[in-house]
Enzyme design. Structure first.
Site, PDB file in Angstrom:
ATOM      1  N   TRP A 142       3.758   5.634  -4.822  1.00  0.00           N
ATOM      2  CA  TRP A 142       4.841   4.957  -4.098  1.00  0.00           C
ATOM      3  C   TRP A 142       5.115   3.633  -4.814  1.00  0.00           C
ATOM      4  O   TRP A 142       4.186   2.860  -5.038  1.00  0.00           O
ATOM      5  CB  TRP A 142       4.361   4.719  -2.666  1.00  0.00           C
ATOM      6  N   ASP A 226      -4.331   5.496   1.713  1.00  0.00           N
ATOM      7  CA  ASP A 226      -3.024   5.221   2.284  1.00  0.00           C
ATOM      8  C   ASP A 226      -2.624   6.470   3.073  1.00  0.00           C
ATOM      9  O   ASP A 226      -2.417   7.535   2.486  1.00  0.00           O
ATOM     10  CB  ASP A 226      -2.010   4.926   1.166  1.00  0.00           C
ATOM     11  N   LYS A 263       6.498   7.711   9.889  1.00  0.00           N
ATOM     12  CA  LYS A 263       7.018   9.061   9.625  1.00  0.00           C
ATOM     13  C   LYS A 263       6.603  10.029  10.728  1.00  0.00           C
ATOM     14  O   LYS A 263       7.426  10.793  11.226  1.00  0.00           O
ATOM     15  CB  LYS A 263       6.483   9.588   8.285  1.00  0.00           C
TER      16      LYS A 263
HETATM   17  C1  PLP Z   1       2.713   6.320   0.363  1.00  0.00           C
HETATM   18  C2  PLP Z   1       3.331   5.404   1.348  1.00  0.00           C
HETATM   19  N1  PLP Z   1       2.577   4.445   1.895  1.00  0.00           N
HETATM   20  C3  PLP Z   1       3.071   3.600   2.799  1.00  0.00           C
HETATM   21  C4  PLP Z   1       4.380   3.674   3.190  1.00  0.00           C
HETATM   22  C5  PLP Z   1       4.794   2.654   4.188  1.00  0.00           C
HETATM   23  O1  PLP Z   1       5.731   2.930   5.106  1.00  0.00           O
HETATM   24  P1  PLP Z   1       5.830   2.041   6.431  1.00  0.00           P
HETATM   25  O2  PLP Z   1       5.673   0.623   6.030  1.00  0.00           O
HETATM   26  O3  PLP Z   1       7.158   2.359   6.988  1.00  0.00           O
HETATM   27  O4  PLP Z   1       4.705   2.485   7.291  1.00  0.00           O
HETATM   28  C6  PLP Z   1       5.228   4.637   2.637  1.00  0.00           C
HETATM   29  C7  PLP Z   1       6.650   4.725   2.992  1.00  0.00           C
HETATM   30  O5  PLP Z   1       7.468   5.333   2.367  1.00  0.00           O
HETATM   31  C8  PLP Z   1       4.684   5.537   1.698  1.00  0.00           C
HETATM   32  O6  PLP Z   1       5.410   6.507   1.144  1.00  0.00           O
END
Ligand code: PLP
Length: 435
Positions: A142, A226, A263
Site C-alpha cells: 500500500w 496490517d 472496509k
Molecule cells: C493495506 C492497507 N492498510 C491500511 C489501510 C488503511 O485504511 P483506513 O485508514 O481507512 O483504515 C488501507 C486502506 O486502503 C490499506 O489498503
C-alpha cells in the site's frame, strides 16, 4: 541564528517548497470524475461498490443505527485510549474469544484513527522508544506505508523485501526469505499484511506463514501486521485472522496489529480502528510491560490527535456487542466477498472468451478487493486515455468497481490494449526484418 533566517525566502516563505508529488490515485480519481464519457469505469478506489457501482451501507450498520437512539447521543470526548467496550470487542474479532480472554494481560489496545492512524502510531512509538534500525516493507505494498514511515519514524530506515514475482504473477516467497535472511538485522521491524495483500491480492500459505513466524522469532524481528481487510479474503473473519492468531499462540514473539474497520464494516469516513501491541507472554513479565506501553502510546496519541472519533466507534460497538448484529455482519461480509469473487470469475471468463493473448488465471486466484492484473503502465495509460477505464499505473484494479453492466466493456477494453500492443510489436519486427 535559526535555519529559516539563513534562507532567502524572496517574496514568500512558501516559494522554497518543492513541487508536490502528482497526488497519485487521488489525482487519477479527480480525472475520472471530470471524464464526461458515459462508458467510464472506475477501478481505482479501495472501497466496496455494489452491482450498480454505488457505495453500499451494510445491513448490519443500518440496523445498528436504527437501534441507536441517534437524537439523544451525546458528543463528549472519548478517553485518549478510546472506548474500552469497543476495544474489547475489536480485540475479540481479531484474536478470537480464547486468546482475548487469556491474553488480556499481554495485549495493549488503543483506539486509533482507523488503520492509517494505527500504522502511524506504531511507527512513531518504535521511532521514539525501541528504535529498530530498519522497517522492512513488502515490495509492492500500500503506497501510504512509505509515506507513513517517513513522516512518523524519520529515524528508522525504510527497506523493501520482494513480495511479487512479475514473471509467474505469484507471491515471491523464496525471494522474500532470501533477502530477509541475508539483509535484515536483529530487532528490525517488519510489516506483514494479515490477509488480502494490497495491491497483489496474494497471501502466504499456512506453511509459509509458519516459516515466516519461525524466522521472525529467530531474528527477533518486531512484526507489525496490517489488518485492513479481515473478512474480505475468504468471507470469514476467523479464517482471515489465522496468521495473527498463529503468531500469538505458536511463537512467543512480541508484535503489533493495526486493525481497520473501514472496509469490513464499510465505515470508511468514520475512521474506526485500533492498534494492538502484544507484549511478552511470560507471566512474570507481561504485567510489568503493559502499563508503560499503554502509557507511552497514550502520550503519543495525545500529541498526534488527542481523542479518537466517537460516532463510528459507537456503530461498530453496537454491532460487535450484539450476537444478532454480528450474524447480520457476517452475512454482509459474504455478500461483499462473494460479489468480488463473481466479478473476478466474470472478468476471467470474458477475457478467455475474447481470446485475449496471455494467461488470466491469476485474476481468480488472487484474494480480496484488488487484482494485480499484470497489465503494464502503457496498457493502463491507454485504457484510461482511449477507453476511459481507470486503474493504478501498476496495473492494480479494484475489482469492486466492476458490475454486471460494465464488465463486458472493461474486458473488451483490456483485450483491445493488449492486442493493439502486440500488433505494434509485430509491425516493428516485420519492419526491422525488411531493413
Ligand atoms: C493495506 C492497507 N492498510 C491500511 C489501510 C488503511 O485504511 P483506513 O485508514 O481507512 O483504515 C488501507 C486502506 O486502503 C490499506 O489498503
Amino acid at each position: 541564528m535559526s535555519a529559516s533566517h539563513e534562507l532567502d525566502f524572496g517574496t514568500s516563505r512558501f516559494s522554497i517548497l518543492d513541487p508536490p508529488s502528482s497526488g497519485g490515485m487521488f489525482a487519477l480519481d479527480a480525472e475520472y470524475r471530470a471524464d464526461q464519457a458515459p462508458q467510464k469505469v472506475n477501478l481505482l478506489m479501495g472501497a466496496y461498490r455494489d452491482d450498480q457501482g454505488q457505495p453500499w451501507q451494510l445491513s448490519s450498520v443500518t440496523e445498528a443505527k436504527t437501534r441507536m437512539n441517534l437524537h439523544s447521543c451525546h458528543h463528549e470526548y472519548l478517553p485518549i485510549h478510546g472506548n474500552p467496550v469497543f476495544l474489547e470487542a475489536a480485540r475479540e474479532v481479531l484474536f478470537g474469544h480464547e486468546i482475548s480472554e487469556h491474553g488480556r494481560d499481554s495485549i495493549v489496545s488503543i483506539q486509533t484513527i482507523s488503520g492509517t492512524g494505527a500504522n502511524s502510531l506504531i511507527a512513531a512509538f518504535l521511532n521514539r522508544h525501541t528504535m529498530p534500525s530498519n522497517i522492512w516493507l513488502p515490495d509492492p505494498t500500500w503506497m501510504n506505508h512509505f509515506d507513513i514511515w517517513q513522516a512518523a519514524a524519520p529515524g528508522i530506515k525504510v527497506q523493501k523485501y520482494p513480495y511479487y514475482d512479475g514473471l509467474t504473477r505469484s507471491f515471491d516467497f523464496a525471494g522474500m526469505m532470501r533477502i530477509l535472511r541475508s539483509k535484515s538485522s536483529e530487532h528490525d521491524a517488519i510489516l506483514l499484511h494479515a490477509c488480502a495483500h494490497n495491491p497483489t491480492g496474494l497471501d502466504p500459505s499456512e506453511e509459509q506463514w509458519e516459516e515466516i513466524a519461525l524466522f521472525c522469532k529467530e531474528k527477533m524481528l518486531f512484526v507489525i501486521f496490517d489488518s485492513a481487510y479481515q473478512g474480505f479474503a475468504s468471507g470469514d473473519l476467523n479464517r482471515d485472522a489465522w496468521p495473527v492468531r498463529h503468531f500469538f499462540t505458536h511463537r512467543p514473539i512480541e508484535f503489533a496489529v493495526c486493525q481497520s474497520f473501514s472496509k469490513n464494516l464499510g465505515l470508511y469516513g468514520e475512521r474506526v480502528g485500533a492498534l494492538h501491541v502484544v507484549v511478552s507472554r511470560e507471566t512474570s513479565l507481561s504485567a510489568s510491560l503493559t502499563a508503560p506501553v499503554q502509557g507511552h502510546l497514550v502520550d503519543l496519541q495525545r500529541a498526534m490527535v488527542s481523542m479518537p472519533p466517537l460516532f463510528g466507534c459507537r456503530v461498530a460497538t453496537e454491532i460487535l456487542k450484539s450476537t444478532n448484529l454480528q450474524r447480520l455482519w457476517k452475512m454482509d461480509l459474504l455478500v461483499m466477498s462473494e460479489r468480488i469473487k463473481d466479478m473476478r470469475k466474470a472478468l476471467y471468463n470474458a477475457l478467455v472468451r475474447l481470446k485475449t493473448p496471455g494467461t488470466w488465471e491469476h485474476i481468480t486466484e488472487q484474494n480480496g478487493m484488488f487484482s494485480y492484473t499484470g497489465l503494464s503502465e502503457d496498457h493502463v495509460s491507454r485504457l484510461r486515455k482511449e477507453h476511459h477505464v481507470y486503474m493504478l499505473p501498476t496495473g492494480r484494479a479494484s475489482i469492486c468497481g466492476l458490475t454486471a453492466e460494465n464488465i463486458g466493456y472493461t474486458a473488451y477494453a483490456i483485450h483491445r490494449v493488449v492486442v493493439d500492443e502486440l500488433a505494434v510489436v509485430e509491425f516493428d519486427l516485420h519492419d526491422q526484418s525488411r531493413i
